[in-house]
Design a protein around this motif. Sequence first.
Motif, PDB file in Angstrom:
ATOM      1  N   ASN A 300       0.803  -1.230   0.000  1.00  7.93           N
ATOM      2  CA  ASN A 300       0.000   0.000   0.000  1.00  7.93           C
ATOM      3  C   ASN A 300       0.832   1.274   0.000  1.00  7.93           C
ATOM      4  O   ASN A 300       0.294   2.365   0.151  1.00  7.93           O
ATOM      5  CB  ASN A 300      -0.941   0.017   1.215  1.00  7.93           C
ATOM      6  CG  ASN A 300      -0.204   0.257   2.530  1.00  7.93           C
ATOM      7  OD1 ASN A 300       0.985  -0.035   2.645  1.00  7.93           O
ATOM      8  ND2 ASN A 300      -0.906   0.777   3.518  1.00  7.93           N
ATOM      9  N   ASN A 339      -6.252  -3.205  -0.624  1.00  9.80           N
ATOM     10  CA  ASN A 339      -7.302  -2.551  -1.405  1.00  9.80           C
ATOM     11  C   ASN A 339      -6.736  -1.377  -2.206  1.00  9.80           C
ATOM     12  O   ASN A 339      -7.252  -1.021  -3.261  1.00  9.80           O
ATOM     13  CB  ASN A 339      -8.412  -2.036  -0.491  1.00  9.80           C
ATOM     14  CG  ASN A 339      -9.250  -3.167   0.079  1.00  9.80           C
ATOM     15  OD1 ASN A 339      -9.344  -4.234  -0.513  1.00  9.80           O
ATOM     16  ND2 ASN A 339      -9.855  -2.952   1.235  1.00  9.80           N
ATOM     17  N   LYS A 340      -5.681  -0.796  -1.683  1.00  7.84           N
ATOM     18  CA  LYS A 340      -5.055   0.336  -2.368  1.00  7.84           C
ATOM     19  C   LYS A 340      -4.461  -0.107  -3.706  1.00  7.84           C
ATOM     20  O   LYS A 340      -4.588   0.590  -4.724  1.00  7.84           O
ATOM     21  CB  LYS A 340      -3.970   0.941  -1.478  1.00  7.84           C
ATOM     22  CG  LYS A 340      -3.602   2.373  -1.803  1.00  7.84           C
ATOM     23  CD  LYS A 340      -2.747   2.925  -0.676  1.00  7.84           C
ATOM     24  CE  LYS A 340      -2.282   4.331  -0.957  1.00  7.84           C
ATOM     25  NZ  LYS A 340      -1.455   4.869   0.140  1.00  7.84           N
ATOM     26  N   SER A 439      -9.129   1.422   2.156  1.00  8.62           N
ATOM     27  CA  SER A 439      -8.005   1.811   1.292  1.00  8.62           C
ATOM     28  C   SER A 439      -7.506   3.201   1.619  1.00  8.62           C
ATOM     29  O   SER A 439      -6.296   3.435   1.716  1.00  8.62           O
ATOM     30  CB  SER A 439      -8.448   1.748  -0.178  1.00  8.62           C
ATOM     31  OG  SER A 439      -7.438   2.215  -1.028  1.00  8.62           O
TER      32      SER A 439
END
Length: 446
Positions: A300, A339-340, A439
């Motif tokens: 991330n 999620n990023k 995110s």
Amino acid sequence: MKKFIGWIAIVCIGVVVIVLVKIEVSDQLDRQYYEEHVATHMLPIDEKPQSMAARALVDQDEVFGQGLELIRGAKKQVMFGMYLFGGDIGDQVIDLLLEKQKEGVKVFMLLSKTSQDYARAQEKEAETLEGIKAADEAGKPVVKPQYRQKMSKAKELGLNVRNADTGFIKALVPARVDHSKIIIVDGVEAMFGGMNFSDTTAKNHDAMVRVAGPFVRELEISFSNNWNCIRDGSPYAPIAIYDEAAAQERMQIRLQETGYSSCTGNLTLTSPYLENTREVLIEKFDAATKSIEVEQLLLNDTKTLKALARAAKRGVNVRLLVDPAKHLYYRDWKGGPNNKAVGMVEELKKEHSGLAIEVRHYTVEPGQELHVKMCIIDDKTLGFGSTNFSSGAFQSNYELFAFIEGAGIVGDFSAMFETDWKTRGEPAPKLNLGRKIISVFSDVIF
């Protein structure tokens, strides 16, 4: 009502400002102590590639067995550094280190800090074992055992244990840890990577590299420097004993054995005395011309994701295999920090539908994480170590990450990646509102 909410907001902002100011003041004092009393003792890491014989070790059966074998062969000295250290494998390591210490081998252990004393640790372990037994008798699956730490036991039984001082790391965050996982023996042989020696994490999909040869010198310097990053009044004591001739000899011996291959490597670190992993990683991503494969627990870091996006835009085939965060820190984080990366790929696909970039989730078993920290660039460079590709790992931890070149070791991890991608990779869910919120805040949470 609006006035009340306004006051609440002002109070919250004030609390945040006070906390940040306190962290900054404390950080300045820590760095001042480091510069005045510690920095002058730090040994330099050589930037030139160092030769080694290397062998890939995947998952607990290979990693734990090889780790115990490595320690068992020690004649002079063992350096043992571990983030999570506990459970039955922790007992085996402690018993073996005590045995080696009685033989006259010097033992140095760098372990994470814990607030538990020995008595409480033993009590906690008994509770855990009773819980596992009860679950077995009831026919219920034990998803993940509790973490049964062994640092206090190692201290109590007379092993030489320290904690590297995380306050010396310059970062505007309160959470900082010594996250390295490493074993070094006699200044000639070592193993490092992402695998913790703990029953709690034993079922994770993870890996280490066992190495022999001149590269061990850099690993030893890293451990010695971390060992001396303390402020408890202990005198400075360099503990590196690297032996060039013995290391060369051991390297040649290992190259005759199955599983080992000849390669060279550069060591990068995140630490108070050197912080260059993210810089080197992005340089290598920006220089990629053909392919980039990433297999990671946490992906991330904004700068790293931007470098991967740049690579995809210039035609590099980018594949990202990440943990789904279903069992991360004992919780289902619904994709969590990764999620990023999923969002980045979704946006790229919208803008440029033909880009060769894909992200998949690793299909985890109950209680399992994809814990590997690895990348492969242009089928010729392996990036490997303890470092997650997260902002926290790049800024606030002690981390160790090597860039290794050599057809054998790169081929071994390429084969692992391909198997994982094809047999355990599944489409990452599209980001819904909840996953998008996670995110946005992932840099803070993770």
